[in-house]
Write a protein that holds these residues in place. Structure first.
Motif, PDB file in Angstrom:
ATOM      1  N   VAL A  34      18.548  43.290 -27.562  1.00 47.62           N
ATOM      2  CA  VAL A  34      20.185  43.337 -28.526  1.00 47.62           C
ATOM      3  C   VAL A  34      19.900  45.086 -28.055  1.00 47.62           C
ATOM      4  N   ARG A  38      26.504  49.484 -31.444  1.00 49.53           N
ATOM      5  CA  ARG A  38      27.086  48.524 -32.640  1.00 49.53           C
ATOM      6  C   ARG A  38      26.492  47.178 -32.521  1.00 49.53           C
ATOM      7  N   GLU A  39      25.892  47.320 -31.147  1.00 50.78           N
ATOM      8  CA  GLU A  39      25.362  45.336 -31.603  1.00 50.78           C
ATOM      9  C   GLU A  39      24.240  44.705 -32.140  1.00 50.78           C
ATOM     10  N   ARG A  42      25.147  45.005 -35.676  1.00 46.25           N
ATOM     11  CA  ARG A  42      26.023  43.295 -36.477  1.00 46.25           C
ATOM     12  C   ARG A  42      24.328  42.328 -35.814  1.00 46.25           C
ATOM     13  N   ALA A  43      23.543  42.664 -35.341  1.00 47.78           N
ATOM     14  CA  ALA A  43      23.341  41.431 -35.993  1.00 47.78           C
ATOM     15  C   ALA A  43      21.669  41.643 -36.529  1.00 47.78           C
ATOM     16  N   VAL A 162      25.437  39.628 -24.698  1.00 44.49           N
ATOM     17  CA  VAL A 162      25.496  40.590 -26.006  1.00 44.49           C
ATOM     18  C   VAL A 162      26.103  42.016 -25.994  1.00 44.49           C
ATOM     19  N   ARG A 163      25.892  42.094 -24.969  1.00 34.79           N
ATOM     20  CA  ARG A 163      26.747  43.545 -24.310  1.00 34.79           C
ATOM     21  C   ARG A 163      28.303  43.712 -24.765  1.00 34.79           C
ATOM     22  N   GLN A 166      30.010  42.767 -26.976  1.00 32.05           N
ATOM     23  CA  GLN A 166      30.230  43.876 -27.923  1.00 32.05           C
ATOM     24  C   GLN A 166      29.439  43.664 -29.734  1.00 32.05           C
ATOM     25  N   GLY A 167      28.946  42.200 -29.885  1.00 31.28           N
ATOM     26  CA  GLY A 167      28.558  42.210 -31.209  1.00 31.28           C
ATOM     27  C   GLY A 167      29.239  41.103 -31.461  1.00 31.28           C
ATOM     28  N   PHE A 170      27.288  38.130 -32.503  1.00 31.80           N
ATOM     29  CA  PHE A 170      26.742  37.399 -33.990  1.00 31.80           C
ATOM     30  C   PHE A 170      28.273  37.066 -34.894  1.00 31.80           C
TER      31      PHE A 170
END
Length: 269
Positions: A34, A38-39, A42-43, A162-163, A166-167, A170
């Motif tokens: 991750v 931002r990602e 959120r993770a 994932v990128r 933008q999260g 999750f």
């Protein structure tokens, strides 16, 4: 205690991070990368981050250190990487100096918790990680209750998914299943299936998406397979006024999702 500081690109931890770019190693370890503030934020909110690797030389502002402090307080292990080591494992041009390792989770249909009138997005055989990520992002923006990935060509935990999400990976419930399993699930839940196809004489805003609905989109090359076209309860087309005869799969899904949002808001009004 100061976090470990790794400078060598040949360090075993750095080498393992690089291996997690590959699906085989992600599947074996049940972990994935991750990257980005931002990602990672959120993770962390989902409590799945196990390790964070950071490079202060790449930080853009003080919020990066604040995120690290938050992660440390919650028990996440942190490790500093020198710029050459971080650049080896980063997948971005101009990285922000944050890279996490998160644990994968189960993606079974039976684990989806749906409301009485759900809105679902079903993605069949989407090939490009960027498109799958964009689909997740659109589903999140539209408030969809879940995304079901059928016959995935790309790995749900691919770093580019994932990128590009933008999260959203999750925050949106996601399941992975075969088309047959998905159809059985939708029928059991009495969820109407909507598909877009150029052969339909209806425009997509003419179908009814106010009830329990699943919007099904197909792969980039061939679109939906006959399996889903035959199973669809409603079919409609997206009018094309130019020379192009189709839209990007994420763009088409976004139109349908927000048409469902519009109809449901109109119903409430």
């Amino acid at each position: 205690m100061e976090p470990e500081f790794v400078q060598s690109r040949q360090n075993p931890r750095v080498q393992n991070l690089a291996r997690l770019r590959e699906r085989a190693h992600r599947d074996e370890q049940q972990r994935f990368l991750v990257e980005g503030h931002r990602e990672l934020e959120r993770a962390l909110a989902r409590e799945i981050v196990q390790e964070i690797y950071f490079c202060p030389e790449h930080f853009r502002d003080q919020t990066s250190q604040a995120l690290l402090d938050q992660a440390t307080k919650s028990g996440v292990e942190t490790c500093r990487l020198a710029p050459p080591a971080f650049d080896k494992v980063s997948l971005r041009e101009g990285p922000d100096g944050l890279l996490g390792v998160a644990r994968a989770w189960k993606t079974a249909l039976k684990d989806l918790m749906l409301p009485a009138t759900p809105l679902l997005l079903v993605a069949e055989a989407v090939e490009k990680p960027g498109n799958l990520g964009a689909l997740l992002r659109s589903a999140d923006a539209a408030g969809a209750n879940a995304v079901i990935v059928c016959d995935p060509v790309t790995d749900l935990f691919n770093p580019h998914v994932v990128r590009n999400s933008q999260g959203a990976l999750f925050s949106v419930p996601v399941a992975v299943a075969t088309p047959a399993e998905t159809l059985e699930f939708l029928r059991a839940k009495k969820i109407s299936i909507f598909a877009t196809t150029p052969s339909s004489k209806l425009d997509y805003w003419e179908v009814n998406l106010r009830g329990p609905s699943a919007i099904v989109v197909g792969g980039e090359k061939d679109g939906l397979t006959p399996f889903w076209l035959d199973a669809a309860d409603q079919k409609a087309s997206i009018p094309m006024a130019g020379q192009s005869d189709s839209l990007n799969v994420a763009a088409a899904a976004t139109l349908a999702l927000f048409e469902a949002v519009r109809q449901r808001r109109t119903k409430q009004d």
